[in-house]
Design a protein around this motif. Sequence first.
Motif, short mmCIF file in Angstrom:
data_model
loop_
_atom_site.label_atom_id
_atom_site.label_comp_id
_atom_site.label_asym_id
_atom_site.label_seq_id
_atom_site.Cartn_x
_atom_site.Cartn_y
_atom_site.Cartn_z
N ILE A 20 53.12 29.89 56.40
CA ILE A 20 52.61 30.58 57.50
C ILE A 20 52.51 30.07 58.71
O ILE A 20 52.37 30.75 59.78
CB ILE A 20 50.79 30.62 57.05
N LEU A 21 52.76 28.77 59.06
CA LEU A 21 52.66 28.16 60.14
C LEU A 21 54.11 28.64 60.98
O LEU A 21 54.05 28.75 62.15
CB LEU A 21 52.53 26.71 60.28
N TYR A 22 54.89 28.69 60.19
CA TYR A 22 56.32 29.25 60.72
C TYR A 22 56.03 30.50 61.33
O TYR A 22 56.57 30.79 62.26
CB TYR A 22 57.17 29.03 59.56
N LEU A 23 55.44 31.54 60.42
CA LEU A 23 55.34 32.84 61.27
C LEU A 23 54.48 32.95 62.16
O LEU A 23 54.71 33.71 63.15
CB LEU A 23 54.55 33.85 59.86
N LEU A 24 53.34 31.94 62.33
CA LEU A 24 52.41 31.98 63.44
C LEU A 24 53.02 31.59 64.65
O LEU A 24 52.88 32.17 65.75
CB LEU A 24 51.24 31.13 63.10
N ILE A 25 53.84 30.27 64.62
CA ILE A 25 54.59 30.10 65.73
C ILE A 25 55.50 31.03 66.48
O ILE A 25 55.21 31.30 67.53
CB ILE A 25 55.45 28.71 65.45
N TYR A 26 56.19 31.77 65.60
CA TYR A 26 57.26 32.44 66.28
C TYR A 26 56.38 34.02 66.62
O TYR A 26 57.04 34.55 67.46
CB TYR A 26 58.16 32.99 65.22
N SER A 27 55.42 34.23 65.96
CA SER A 27 54.45 35.61 66.48
C SER A 27 53.88 35.16 67.85
O SER A 27 53.99 36.01 68.44
CB SER A 27 53.61 35.78 65.20
N LEU A 28 53.47 33.94 67.91
CA LEU A 28 52.87 33.63 69.19
C LEU A 28 54.03 33.52 70.25
O LEU A 28 53.75 34.21 71.27
CB LEU A 28 52.40 32.36 69.07
N ALA A 29 55.05 33.18 70.08
CA ALA A 29 56.38 33.00 71.01
C ALA A 29 56.65 34.60 71.29
O ALA A 29 57.19 34.77 72.38
CB ALA A 29 57.43 32.43 70.37
N SER A 30 56.46 35.39 70.54
CA SER A 30 57.18 36.97 70.80
C SER A 30 56.12 37.55 71.91
O SER A 30 56.26 38.52 72.49
CB SER A 30 56.75 37.86 69.42
N ARG A 31 54.97 36.71 72.02
CA ARG A 31 53.85 37.35 73.23
C ARG A 31 54.27 36.96 74.42
O ARG A 31 53.72 37.38 75.23
CB ARG A 31 52.54 36.85 72.69
N ARG A 32 55.19 36.02 74.50
CA ARG A 32 55.50 35.33 75.75
C ARG A 32 56.32 36.55 76.71
O ARG A 32 57.02 37.19 76.00
CB ARG A 32 56.49 34.20 75.84
N ARG A 33 56.07 36.32 77.91
CA ARG A 33 56.85 37.05 78.67
C ARG A 33 58.19 36.93 79.32
O ARG A 33 58.49 35.55 79.40
CB ARG A 33 56.02 37.63 80.07
N ASP A 34 59.20 37.79 79.35
CA ASP A 34 60.58 37.27 79.80
C ASP A 34 60.83 37.78 81.10
O ASP A 34 61.03 39.13 81.13
CB ASP A 34 61.46 37.73 78.67
N SER A 35 61.16 36.94 82.08
CA SER A 35 61.27 37.77 83.55
C SER A 35 62.96 37.85 83.91
O SER A 35 63.15 38.35 84.72
CB SER A 35 60.69 36.67 84.63
N SER A 36 63.49 37.47 82.83
CA SER A 36 65.05 37.66 83.24
C SER A 36 65.49 39.24 83.27
O SER A 36 64.88 39.94 82.39
CB SER A 36 65.75 36.97 82.01
N THR A 37 66.59 39.51 83.91
CA THR A 37 66.95 40.66 84.25
C THR A 37 68.43 40.74 83.68
O THR A 37 69.26 39.96 83.89
CB THR A 37 66.87 41.44 85.45
N ALA A 38 68.77 41.87 83.19
CA ALA A 38 70.04 41.98 82.59
C ALA A 38 71.27 42.43 83.80
O ALA A 38 70.69 43.12 84.68
CB ALA A 38 70.29 43.25 81.33
N ALA A 39 72.30 41.90 83.74
CA ALA A 39 73.36 42.14 84.41
C ALA A 39 73.92 43.54 84.24
O ALA A 39 73.82 44.26 83.29
CB ALA A 39 74.70 41.13 84.45
#
Length: 395
Positions: A20-39
């Motif tokens: 469960i903690l494994y799922l929770l860590i990556y679920s929380l990480a999925s909420r992070r914003r990504d400011s990178s732009t594709a070339a």
Amino acid sequence: MECVLHILDWILFVLFAVNILYLLIYSLASRRRDSSTAAVATAHKRFAILIPAYKEDAVIHECVESCLEQDYPTDCFDVVVISDRMKPETNASLSRLPIRLVEVKFEKSTKSKSLNAAMQAIGDDYDIAVVLDADNIIPCDYLTDINNLFAGSGVEIVQTHRMAKNLNTDMAFLDAISEEINNSIFRLGHARLGMSAALIGSGMAFRYRLFRDTMANVKAIGGFDRELELTLLYQGHFFHYLPETYVFDEKIQNTDDFSRQRRRWLSAQLHYCRVFVRFLFRAIADRKWDFCDKLFQQFSIPRLLLLGFTGIFTLLITIYDFHWSLKWWLLLALLVMALLMAVPKRYCTTRLVTTLCALPNTFWVMALNIFKLRGANKTFIHTAHGVTGKDGNVK
């Protein structure tokens, strides 16, 4: 006796807590914003779109049409349909289209055999191999997005965002939510933390020669993507993820198909645990963390079983001793939070609440599959495609 039960309680709690903690860590990480732009690529790479089609007469034309409508130079991609036991009239109509039709017939059909046969037939004049299922549909900018990503240095493998093309039944809706939870945790969450995204069997793109050479040694009957994924990760390759590049996939519409599909998945999971576990200590020594992470996923409890058994154990322990159950209620709350955070907002409607009522029955179907795994990975289990209406007819 109570001491034995207490020890067993803690053993089960730790086992479930790790999952469960494994799922929770990556679920929380999925909420992070990504400011990178594709070339934006300055050159057009040459694509082979590989579509294995085993008895897929009902859906193959829609898939091919979406591929032919790409906003990409027509001389820079080939649509390759690998026809396995499709009707003569289907093959005849496909042969009139500007595609490459490779007809195959095996005593025991598998997707890996079809893909290998196709690549032998079409040759090596390609930069990128894209693998689709016959029920998939892709938007017109699909190849452009992948081409832009491969313009970056060192990009060899990418998984695109597979999502539901049908929500016509409660089972299809649940399957769509399950797919998106996978996308959030095992792909987007991993990518946000710098880990390889998980492959999913379709909507994948590879450097062509890497895919050809690796697939030549893949003999999987079921779950070819798991063998491919673990092999490439052990070799040190990294998997990128394109969360805004969609491939639309038909979702399971009834309980029987759900049971067959999940039995195939469970069998493949157990099989590749046994095959690849012998590489674990070497991978740790070589710091191949993506491989170790993927192997952990193979050993982890499937989410639906995790949710069902966590709920059952929580209720049983509550009845036996309320104080023992407090840690289980916390664990259940964390699991529900991890799963809900991974569900996209577009699915958070009143239909979600009503559809969740079907979860207990779906859990029991999944649980019963545990006792039906014998020999499942030695047989090709096909799931028929074609969205059906209320009258039961394929649309």
